[in-house]
Design an enzyme around this catalytic site. Structure first.
Site, short mmCIF file in Angstrom:
data_model
loop_
_atom_site.label_atom_id
_atom_site.label_comp_id
_atom_site.label_asym_id
_atom_site.label_seq_id
_atom_site.Cartn_x
_atom_site.Cartn_y
_atom_site.Cartn_z
CE LYS A 104 -2.62 0.77 3.84
NZ LYS A 104 -2.39 2.13 4.31
CD GLN A 139 0.45 8.16 6.97
OE1 GLN A 139 -0.15 8.96 7.70
NE2 GLN A 139 -0.07 6.98 6.66
CG ASP A 141 0.88 -0.11 9.39
OD1 ASP A 141 0.52 0.75 10.22
OD2 ASP A 141 1.22 0.18 8.23
NE ARG A 198 -4.55 -0.33 13.36
CZ ARG A 198 -3.86 -0.21 12.23
NH1 ARG A 198 -2.54 -0.16 12.27
NH2 ARG A 198 -4.46 -0.17 11.08
NE ARG A 248 -2.06 -2.23 8.11
CZ ARG A 248 -1.94 -2.56 6.82
NH1 ARG A 248 -2.25 -3.79 6.41
NH2 ARG A 248 -1.50 -1.69 5.93
C1 S3P Z 1 2.50 4.77 6.21
C2 S3P Z 1 3.18 5.06 7.35
C3 S3P Z 1 2.81 4.56 8.68
C4 S3P Z 1 1.76 3.45 8.61
C5 S3P Z 1 0.71 3.69 7.60
C6 S3P Z 1 1.30 3.92 6.22
C7 S3P Z 1 3.00 5.34 4.95
O1 S3P Z 1 2.33 5.64 9.42
O2 S3P Z 1 1.18 3.24 9.87
O3 S3P Z 1 -0.18 2.59 7.54
O4 S3P Z 1 2.59 4.87 3.88
O5 S3P Z 1 3.81 6.27 5.02
P1 S3P Z 1 3.34 6.72 10.06
O6 S3P Z 1 3.15 7.98 9.31
O7 S3P Z 1 2.89 6.80 11.47
O8 S3P Z 1 4.74 6.21 9.91
#
Ligand code: S3P
Length: 441
Positions: free
Chosen positions: A23, A171, A323, A354, A396
């Site tokens: 993803k 992110q 995750d 969660r 999840r």
């Molecule tokens: C993701 C980063 C993670 C993860 C999320 C997807 C990404 O979050 O939990 O499902 O694609 O950058 P964080 O921003 O907390 O690292």
């Protein structure tokens, strides 16, 4: 609302399967392809609800994409200066990745961009992207003192920043790096822990100079703004280790099982769960190591393991397994002793809270779970018993509860099952394949 009815496994799970594409890597491939001039072909782009949201937002910004053959998407990029101002709100569904990464893109555009999503997404923290983007020169408006979606972003001429993230969030890091593509001067992001580095790898695949150096437990990432992005032409997305995790864990826990998952991304910033499971005594083999679009890939095989031992998880392992805590919690119910998770308060701001959702739902199945501010403690092993449980809109959590249902005595019903479409629409069919029969009763 749909529900999944799940009956005990009955016999060992067997076979070799593939899981949906990663993803995180899919989102990044689409966004960078949109910003590079010309066509980029993306093989195995994830067909999930969140990655469809990214494509639909990009379409509003003037980027066309279409599926040419099964599993291959073509994105017609507009270059760094070719996006159009969207006349409508960009609707990110429940996807935090879509909203945060596109916030970084929006900051670099001369027009106004408004990003919104489902009620669940509207509860997720955005200050971690809004603050650095403001420091770079964008105007970012949001609810509740500028912290919660929707976001309204007026971009403009940005300047590079040296930004220290308060949490290890890929992110947030990616939003700042993406905005850095349009900034004057280099952009530096310092992160307190090793969050996934797919953006750094994908930016390099598009010819951008990104340096990454270790700094204590965390990392410093520095991006120099390029003249233009250069499409690699073809990208191939590996299988998602976060989806593979459910099948691997099911094989570890159901007596007599051996399941192989082919073509899984094993980027070290994502393999925390494998490390934790091995520390608990699990056997997971890695074969056919290779590389796809700058990401390490392997075939993983998990074999049933009697007598897993409890463990403690904290520190740098947390972002590397971020995750996988719903999955790990199910393992903990079957391991001998007390499994403790700490330093994981971020779990409270994922697709659901969660920590509390896991505690509530696993307790319905008879697990001994203690909820803590920054994690949980689970005592095992416990003989789970089937019950009605709720997915809390969290894909999840839904799939982790289905795996728990395979182990439980009697029938389990997971309510709110439709959310699995976010990342793993074929979950039920894949599970049926290794179970050798329908898993729903
Ligand atoms: C993701 C980063 C993670 C993860 C999320 C997807 C990404 O979050 O939990 O499902 O694609 O950058 P964080 O921003 O907390 O690292």
């Amino acid at each position: 609302m749909t529900s999944l009815r799940i009956v005990p496994a009955g016999r060992g799970l067997r076979g070799s399967v593939r899981v949906p594409s990663d993803k995180s890597v899919s989102h990044r491939a689409a966004i960078l392809a949109a910003l590079a001039p010309g066509e980029t072909r993306i093989r195995n782009y994830l067909e999930g609800r969140t990655t469809a949201a990214t494509l639909s937002c990009l379409r509003s910004l003037g980027v066309e994409s279409n599926k040419v053959v099964e599993g291959e998407l073509v994105v017609r990029g507009r270059g760094l200066r070719g996006l159009q101002e969207a006349s409508e709100v960009l609707f990110c569904q429940g996807s935090g990745t879509t909203m945060r990464l596109l916030a970084g893109v929006a900051a670099g555009q001369p027009g106004l961009t408004v990003l919104d999503g489902t009620p669940a997404l509207r509860r997720r923290p955005m200050a971690r992207v809004a603050e650095p983007l403001r420091a770079m020169g964008a105007t970012v408006l949001a609810r509740e003192g500028g912290r919660l979606p929707p976001l309204a972003i007026q971009g403009g001429q940005l300047r590079g920043v040296d930004w220290t993230l308060p949490v290890a969030s890929a992110q947030a890091k990616s939003a700042v790096l993406l905005a850095g593509l349009w900034a004057e001067g280099p952009t530096t992001v310092r992160e307190p822990g090793p969050s996934r580095d797919h953006s750094e790898r994908m930016l390099r695949a598009f010819g951008v100079a990104v340096e990454s150096t270790d700094a204590g437990a965390g990392r410093v990432v520095r991006l120099s703004p390029p003249e233009r992005l250069q499409s690699p032409g073809l990208l191939s997305i590996p299988g998602d280790i976060s989806s593979a995790a459910f099948l691997l864990v099911a094989a570890l826990l159901v007596p007599g099982s051996q399941v192989a998952v082919e073509g899984v991304g094993i980027n070290p910033t994502r393999t925390g769960l494998l490390d934790v499971l091995r520390a608990m005594g699990a056997r997971i083999d890695e074969e056919n190591l290779r590389e796809e679009s700058g990401e390490p890939v392997a075939d993983l095989t998990a074999t049933y393991c009697e007598g897993l031992a409890a463990t403690e998880v904290g520190g740098e392992l947390v972002p590397r397994a971020i995750d996988e805590f719903p999955t790990l919690a199910v393992v903990a119910t079957q391991a001998k002793g007390r499994t403790v998770v700490r330093d994981a308060a971020e779990l409270r701001v994922k697709e659901s809270d969660r920590i509390s959702a896991l505690a509530e739902e696993l307790r319905r199945l008879g697990a001994a779970v203690e909820e803590r501010a920054d994690g949980f403690a689970i005592d095992g092993p416990t003989r789970l018993r089937g019950a009605h449980v709720n997915a809390h809109g969290d894909h999840r959590l839904a799939m982790a509860l289905a795996i728990a249902g395979l182990l439980a005595k009697g029938e389990t019903v997971v309510e709110g099952w439709e959310c699995v479409a976010d990342s793993f629409p074929e979950f039920e069919a894949t599970l049926a394949q290794v179970a050798g029969r329908e898993v729903s009763g």
